[in-house]
Design an enzyme around this catalytic site. Sequence first.
Site, short mmCIF file in Angstrom:
data_model
loop_
_atom_site.label_atom_id
_atom_site.label_comp_id
_atom_site.label_asym_id
_atom_site.label_seq_id
_atom_site.Cartn_x
_atom_site.Cartn_y
_atom_site.Cartn_z
N ASN A 14 5.43 -13.18 -0.99
CA ASN A 14 4.05 -13.10 -1.48
C ASN A 14 4.12 -13.11 -3.01
O ASN A 14 4.46 -12.12 -3.63
CB ASN A 14 3.41 -11.80 -0.96
CG ASN A 14 2.05 -11.54 -1.58
OD1 ASN A 14 1.46 -12.41 -2.23
ND2 ASN A 14 1.55 -10.33 -1.39
N LYS A 16 1.78 -13.30 -5.09
CA LYS A 16 0.61 -12.66 -5.74
C LYS A 16 0.07 -13.57 -6.84
O LYS A 16 0.15 -14.79 -6.73
CB LYS A 16 0.97 -11.27 -6.24
CG LYS A 16 1.62 -10.43 -5.13
CD LYS A 16 1.67 -8.96 -5.42
CE LYS A 16 2.29 -8.25 -4.23
NZ LYS A 16 2.30 -6.82 -4.35
N HIS A 99 -4.60 -7.70 2.59
CA HIS A 99 -3.59 -7.06 1.73
C HIS A 99 -4.23 -5.85 1.04
O HIS A 99 -5.41 -5.88 0.67
CB HIS A 99 -3.07 -8.05 0.69
CG HIS A 99 -1.86 -7.53 -0.02
ND1 HIS A 99 -1.94 -6.63 -1.05
CD2 HIS A 99 -0.53 -7.76 0.17
CE1 HIS A 99 -0.72 -6.32 -1.47
NE2 HIS A 99 0.16 -7.00 -0.74
N GLU A 101 -4.07 -4.79 -1.88
CA GLU A 101 -4.65 -5.08 -3.20
C GLU A 101 -6.06 -5.64 -3.05
O GLU A 101 -6.93 -5.37 -3.87
CB GLU A 101 -3.72 -6.04 -3.98
CG GLU A 101 -2.50 -5.29 -4.52
CD GLU A 101 -1.24 -6.12 -4.66
OE1 GLU A 101 -1.31 -7.35 -4.68
OE2 GLU A 101 -0.16 -5.50 -4.73
N GLU A 168 2.69 -2.21 5.31
CA GLU A 168 3.01 -2.03 3.90
C GLU A 168 2.43 -0.72 3.40
O GLU A 168 1.23 -0.66 3.06
CB GLU A 168 2.44 -3.18 3.06
CG GLU A 168 2.95 -4.54 3.46
CD GLU A 168 2.81 -5.54 2.32
OE1 GLU A 168 3.84 -6.07 1.89
OE2 GLU A 168 1.68 -5.78 1.87
N GLY A 174 5.26 -2.43 -5.00
CA GLY A 174 5.44 -2.64 -6.43
C GLY A 174 5.87 -1.39 -7.19
O GLY A 174 5.84 -1.36 -8.41
N SER A 209 8.39 -2.99 -1.89
CA SER A 209 9.62 -2.87 -2.68
C SER A 209 10.89 -3.25 -1.93
O SER A 209 11.95 -2.66 -2.14
CB SER A 209 9.74 -1.46 -3.26
OG SER A 209 8.67 -1.19 -4.16
#
Length: 253
Positions: A14, A16, A99, A101, A168, A174, A209
């Site tokens: 991904n 991003k 996701h 985010e 996730e 991250g 991560s």
Amino acid sequence: MGFTSHKRHLIAGNWKMNELLSEAKDLVTHLGENPAEDHVEVALMPPYTLLHPLADLLGERNIRLGAQNVYFEPQGAFTGSISPLMLRDAGCHYVIIGHSERRDIMGETNEQIRAKLHAAWESGLEPVLCIGEHLDERENGETNAVLRSQLVVLEGAPEGAPITVAYEPVWAIGTGKTATAEQVTETHAYIHEELTRLGMDCRVLYGGSVNPGNAEELMACPGVEGALVGGASLDADSFTAIIQAAANVANRV
Ligand code: PGA
């Protein structure tokens, strides 16, 4: 364990909101072929602007393409949005939906996520549905309840609809922090149990991560059938090492 392990694991990158065309060309050139095709499927999920060029760059290579988001209407006056058919047209097999985010920054709701899933299925895309709890939710013992509340979007899915789920934990994305093997095993068992209850039989990836140093341990956890990789997928050597780690584990199963 009460679930079947799926044959081929998936390692998906991904990207991003990263990479310009020149950088993407470099990355893909350095990636080469998927070195472990029999055991591991590989996919790249670049920003929309790179889908068409990447489809050309990947050519006949054994690496699939996916997008990071989609709108749920097929076409029309929706300025700035991209439809599932456009993604198919650009060569996508996968699309990430929900996701964290997008849930946290863009305020995406379960209702929108459900609409996107159905739109994706109607166009023949395979959604990668992301779910995961925040740190305070884990600390308060609410992880399973949060995951269950996110998985309800799968109720009413068409029979046999293709889907991959990515677990996730938001606190691991991250941040350089990963869930422990014990947390991953326990949580994936719960997710598989919920999926069975919902009548879905699908791969469950881990994300957050993942890097070359922890990939093998994470991929070896029961119920983990691949990874959704963010930061480490932007480096061809790291991403290749993660694919190799997944292949090593799949070879042992
Ligand atoms: P990360 O991102 O690997 O950089 O933590 C994973 C993701 O958000 O899919």
